[in-house]
Design a protein around this motif. Structure first.
Motif, short mmCIF file in Angstrom:
data_model
loop_
_atom_site.label_atom_id
_atom_site.label_comp_id
_atom_site.label_asym_id
_atom_site.label_seq_id
_atom_site.Cartn_x
_atom_site.Cartn_y
_atom_site.Cartn_z
N PHE A 26 0.86 -1.18 0.00
CA PHE A 26 0.00 0.00 0.00
C PHE A 26 0.90 1.23 0.00
O PHE A 26 2.09 1.15 0.29
CB PHE A 26 -0.96 0.02 1.19
CG PHE A 26 -0.29 0.11 2.54
CD1 PHE A 26 -0.08 1.35 3.15
CD2 PHE A 26 0.13 -1.02 3.23
CE1 PHE A 26 0.53 1.45 4.39
CE2 PHE A 26 0.73 -0.93 4.47
CZ PHE A 26 0.94 0.31 5.05
N TYR A 40 -5.05 6.01 1.63
CA TYR A 40 -4.05 5.09 1.08
C TYR A 40 -4.62 4.31 -0.09
O TYR A 40 -5.82 4.04 -0.16
CB TYR A 40 -3.57 4.11 2.16
CG TYR A 40 -2.73 4.77 3.23
CD1 TYR A 40 -1.35 4.87 3.10
CD2 TYR A 40 -3.34 5.32 4.36
CE1 TYR A 40 -0.59 5.50 4.06
CE2 TYR A 40 -2.58 5.96 5.33
CZ TYR A 40 -1.20 6.04 5.17
OH TYR A 40 -0.44 6.68 6.13
N TYR A 42 -4.07 0.61 -2.19
CA TYR A 42 -3.49 -0.73 -2.10
C TYR A 42 -2.91 -1.12 -3.46
O TYR A 42 -3.56 -0.96 -4.49
CB TYR A 42 -4.55 -1.75 -1.70
CG TYR A 42 -4.92 -1.73 -0.23
CD1 TYR A 42 -4.36 -2.63 0.67
CD2 TYR A 42 -5.83 -0.80 0.27
CE1 TYR A 42 -4.69 -2.62 2.01
CE2 TYR A 42 -6.17 -0.77 1.61
CZ TYR A 42 -5.60 -1.68 2.48
OH TYR A 42 -5.93 -1.66 3.81
N GLN A 50 -5.93 -8.31 0.99
CA GLN A 50 -7.21 -7.85 1.52
C GLN A 50 -8.36 -8.69 0.98
O GLN A 50 -9.27 -9.08 1.73
CB GLN A 50 -7.42 -6.38 1.15
CG GLN A 50 -8.76 -5.83 1.60
CD GLN A 50 -8.93 -4.36 1.25
OE1 GLN A 50 -8.72 -3.50 2.07
NE2 GLN A 50 -9.32 -4.08 0.02
N LYS A 250 -17.01 0.01 2.33
CA LYS A 250 -16.23 1.17 2.76
C LYS A 250 -17.04 2.04 3.72
O LYS A 250 -18.24 2.23 3.55
CB LYS A 250 -15.79 2.00 1.56
CG LYS A 250 -14.73 1.34 0.68
CD LYS A 250 -13.38 1.31 1.39
CE LYS A 250 -12.28 0.78 0.49
NZ LYS A 250 -11.88 1.71 -0.57
N LEU A 262 -2.08 2.41 8.18
CA LEU A 262 -3.43 1.87 8.04
C LEU A 262 -4.20 1.82 9.35
O LEU A 262 -5.39 1.49 9.36
CB LEU A 262 -3.36 0.45 7.46
CG LEU A 262 -2.78 0.30 6.05
CD1 LEU A 262 -2.79 -1.16 5.63
CD2 LEU A 262 -3.53 1.16 5.05
N PHE A 268 -11.96 3.46 4.91
CA PHE A 268 -11.51 2.13 5.30
C PHE A 268 -12.60 1.09 5.04
O PHE A 268 -13.78 1.43 4.90
CB PHE A 268 -11.12 2.10 6.78
CG PHE A 268 -12.19 2.62 7.71
CD1 PHE A 268 -13.07 1.76 8.32
CD2 PHE A 268 -12.31 3.98 7.94
CE1 PHE A 268 -14.06 2.24 9.18
CE2 PHE A 268 -13.30 4.47 8.79
CZ PHE A 268 -14.17 3.60 9.41
N GLY A 507 -8.53 -2.91 7.55
CA GLY A 507 -7.20 -2.31 7.39
C GLY A 507 -6.33 -2.46 8.62
O GLY A 507 -5.13 -2.75 8.54
N ARG A 508 -6.91 -2.26 9.79
CA ARG A 508 -6.16 -2.41 11.04
C ARG A 508 -5.70 -3.86 11.24
O ARG A 508 -4.58 -4.11 11.69
CB ARG A 508 -7.01 -1.97 12.23
CG ARG A 508 -7.22 -0.47 12.29
CD ARG A 508 -7.96 -0.08 13.56
NE ARG A 508 -8.01 1.36 13.71
CZ ARG A 508 -8.41 1.98 14.82
NH1 ARG A 508 -8.80 1.27 15.86
NH2 ARG A 508 -8.43 3.29 14.88
N TYR A 511 -2.71 -4.50 8.83
CA TYR A 511 -1.41 -3.97 9.28
C TYR A 511 -0.88 -4.76 10.48
O TYR A 511 0.32 -5.06 10.56
CB TYR A 511 -1.50 -2.49 9.65
CG TYR A 511 -0.14 -2.01 10.12
CD1 TYR A 511 0.87 -1.75 9.20
CD2 TYR A 511 0.15 -1.94 11.48
CE1 TYR A 511 2.14 -1.39 9.62
CE2 TYR A 511 1.42 -1.59 11.91
CZ TYR A 511 2.41 -1.31 10.97
OH TYR A 511 3.67 -0.98 11.40
#
Length: 656
Positions: A26, A40, A42, A50, A250, A262, A268, A507-508, A511
């Protein structure tokens, strides 16, 4: 197949971030224009990773739990989010530098400054501080931040700081303001004084349609669309309870100070479940299947005492002792745990933290966050809450649309309840155009409200109420309405379901897995490895011809076609680099398997299979090798089980 770093492996956030940037997992959006914080894009491997996590989520929850998936619009009218409470309450606390105008999120600023002071205290006492990389903002101002100086603190102050940090998620804006004053917290860069914290609504506002008259927002969560479609979902489910809906999409939050890649962004991907359950029966039919699972809990009482010590017990014990409110909530907490472990979360860096009393939403009966430990600290990645009947109740009251379940009773029951009788012949002439709105408002009052209105009518002879859309106060006397308690025989039970809501920040999670699974080979710190589980790895196989010889090309094509038919994602690397370098750069991408095609392959169609983490190799026919890959990747088989009939293979310099 094991997907964890060996005990002697090392982790460096700086090395990880270099790999993620170089291999385009990303990157900041609009980077050539200078970028916009919190947004961000990807790249190919990040996009595939993802997609694989979402696919696993869909199978783990929607398919296994027989959920009803919906895809709702991201644009949401103002009225919907006003009713849900987001317009009034969906906010964080921010504070501004009086001179420079620089803005900080208050709780993050307090946390950052107190943590840096504690690090300085440890350094002054000669205590080793745990190594960890700093984020870009900290690096830029490190020389200027006075709190980082090695200053020894009094034992009482250390205890106070630790107590505050244990409860940092539960402080209100005024309380954060008091902490900023008490501990003389200023702008870390300029040392400038800060204004008291003020609320900032996190929703992105927009206008729907060319006139601009219909105010709206980009949705801050995917939940509201599921609540508003409750009646359609119940009908689709043949009126059966309990049931769950799910949505992946989203969401948008206008974060005050996005940071940490992220982990805190403005756009997100979310995956949310709304499990509708009978408020009188929150048992779960499959709870016995998970009750043995042991988890690490951080209860609210422990946090409120200033401690972060974890309590380990099975989810069955947690529900039985009342630590977790009910079986359905406990069932989903356990299922969240199983999902996170499946996709690569380190079990030793996963905990479930209960919301504290001053942090819990007023309508929630219990709420737990699955938090993952990273170099940035403990990060909330999944929330799991019992939201009671709040959402369906407020939307029903606002729209006059019943969002309820009606179930036939085995035996009729007699109930007593307050009912309102409206004198319609007098009502119309008195209120004219407002009569309909007033009547709807009255008929949608709760039993408690009707009881209170009845008492007021009997004592004062009238009531005065304020009704949306009706100008001024509306006065109603005993000639217009009567409120009495009446007995009624019911053959149907009508109730508003409660909602158990697991909510995932994809996203969290992504990461955190990067951090949990990235390491450097002990023999070479520059050789990074991303030990993603084969199930979610962006590419499963690297196909490596030993050379560019034309003799190898037919075998490469044959193996490639077979991989395509088996629907196994793969890449061919026929570059001039050594095999070791080709494997090394795909270790960074998380590719779990490598197939080497050599001149023996031309003779007997045998190939070599390499496993990423251990670099072990086995030899066999390409059909047997690919069968082993498929068993490990998609059916949970171990390396030893799947390669038991294959021949161990050793070679020199393959991974050099």
């Amino acid at each position: 197949m094991s997907t964890s770093a060996p005990p002697n492996a090392t982790f460096s956030r700086e090395s990880l971030e270099q790999v993620l940037k170089r291999r385009f997992f990303f990157a900041p959006a609009f980077e050539i224009y200078g970028g916009v914080s919190g947004l961000y894009d990807y790249g190919p491997p990040g996009c595939a990773f993802q997609a694989n996590i979402v696919d696993t989520w869909r199978k783990h929850f929607i398919l296994e739990e027989d959920m009803l998936e919906v895809d709702c619009t991201m644009l949401t009218p103002h009225e919907v989010l006003k009713t849900s409470g987001h317009v009034e309450k969906f906010a964080d606390w921010m504070c501004k530098d009086l001179k420079t105008g620089e803005i900080f999120r208050a709780d993050h600023l307090v946390e950052e400054v107190l943590e840096s002071r504690l690090k300085g205290d440890k350094a002054a006492r000669g205590i080793a501080v745990e190594a960890g990389e700093e984020d870009d903002d900290k690096k830029k101002r490190k020389k200027k931040v006075k709190e980082i100086k090695n200053i020894k603190l009094d034992d009482e102050v250390v205890a106070e700081y630790e107590n505050i940090l244990a409860q940092i998620d539960g402080f209100s804006g005024p309380q954060l303001g008091e902490l900023i004053i008490k501990y003389e917290i200023h702008n870390p860069t300029t040392n400038g004084k800060l204004e008291p914290p003020v609320e900032f609504n996190l929703m992105f506002e927009t206008a729907i349609g060319p006139s601009g008259n219909l105010k709206g927002y980009l949705r801050p969560e995917t939940a509201q669309g599921q609540f508003l479609n409750f009646n359609k979902l119940l009908e689709f489910n043949n009126e059966k309870m309990p049931f769950a809906s799910a949505s992946i999409g989203k969401s948008f939050r206008n974060e005050i100070a996005p940071r940490a890649g992220l982990l805190r962004v403005r756009e997100f991907l979310m995956a949310e479940i709304e499990h509708f359950v009978d408020p009188d029966d929150k048992s779960h039919a499959k709870f016995d299947q998970v009750k043995h699972i042991e988890l690490s809990f951080l209860p609210k009482e422990v946090q409120e005492s200033g401690s972060t010590e974890l309590i380990k017990k099975s989810i069955g014990e947690a529900v039985a002792t009342g630590l977790v409110d009910n079986e359905t909530l406990g069932y989903f907490i356990a299922r969240i745990y199983l999902f996170l472990i499946k996709i690569g979360v380190d079990v030793n860096r996963l905990r479930f933290r209960q919301h504290m009393s001053n942090e819990m939403a007023h309508y929630a009966s219990d709420c737990w966050d699955a938090e993952l430990q990273t170099s940035y600290g403990w990060i909330e990645c999944v929330g799991c809450a019992d939201r009671s009947a709040y959402d369906l109740t407020v939307h029903a009251a606002r729209t006059n649309e019943k969002l309820v379940v009606r179930q036939p009773l085995a035996e009729p029951i007699t109930i007593e309840q307050f009912e309102i009788e409206i004198a319609k012949k007098k009502f119309g002439p008195k209120f004219r155009k407002d009569a309909g709105a007033i009547e709807k408002w009255l008929l949608n009052r709760s039993q408690t409200e009707l009881e209170n209105f009845g008492k007021e009518l009997s004592t004062a002879g009238k009531i005065s109420v304020k009704i949306d859309g009706v100008e001024g106060e509306t006065e109603l006397d005993t000639d217009l309405i009567k409120i009495e308690k009446v007995k009624r025989t019911e053959h149907i039970r009508e109730f508003t379901p409660n909602v158990i809501e697991p909510s995932f920040g994809i996203g969290r999670i992504i990461y955190s897995i990067f951090e949990h699974q990235f390491w450097s080979r002990p023999e070479d710190a520059d050789r990074g490895v991303l030990s993603l589980p084969p199930l979610v790895a962006p590419t499963k196989v690297l196909l490596v011809p030993l050379s560019n010889s034309a003799d190898l090309k037919p075998v490469v094509e044959k193996v490639s076609n077979f991989l395509r038919k088996q629907q196994i994602p793969f890449k061919v690397d026929d570059s001039s680099a050594s095999i070791g370098k080709r494997y090394a750069r795909n270790d960074e991408l998380g590719t779990p398997f490598g197939i080497t095609i050599d001149f023996e392959s031309v003779k007997d169609e045998s190939v070599t299979l390499r496993e990423r983490d251990s670099t072990k190799q086995v030899r066999g026919t390409y059909e047997d090798i690919i069968a082993a890959i498929k068993n490990i990747t998609y059916f949970g088989s171990s390396w030893n089980e799947s390669t038991a009939k294959l021949t161990p293979f050793e070679t020199q310099a393959t991974d050099a």
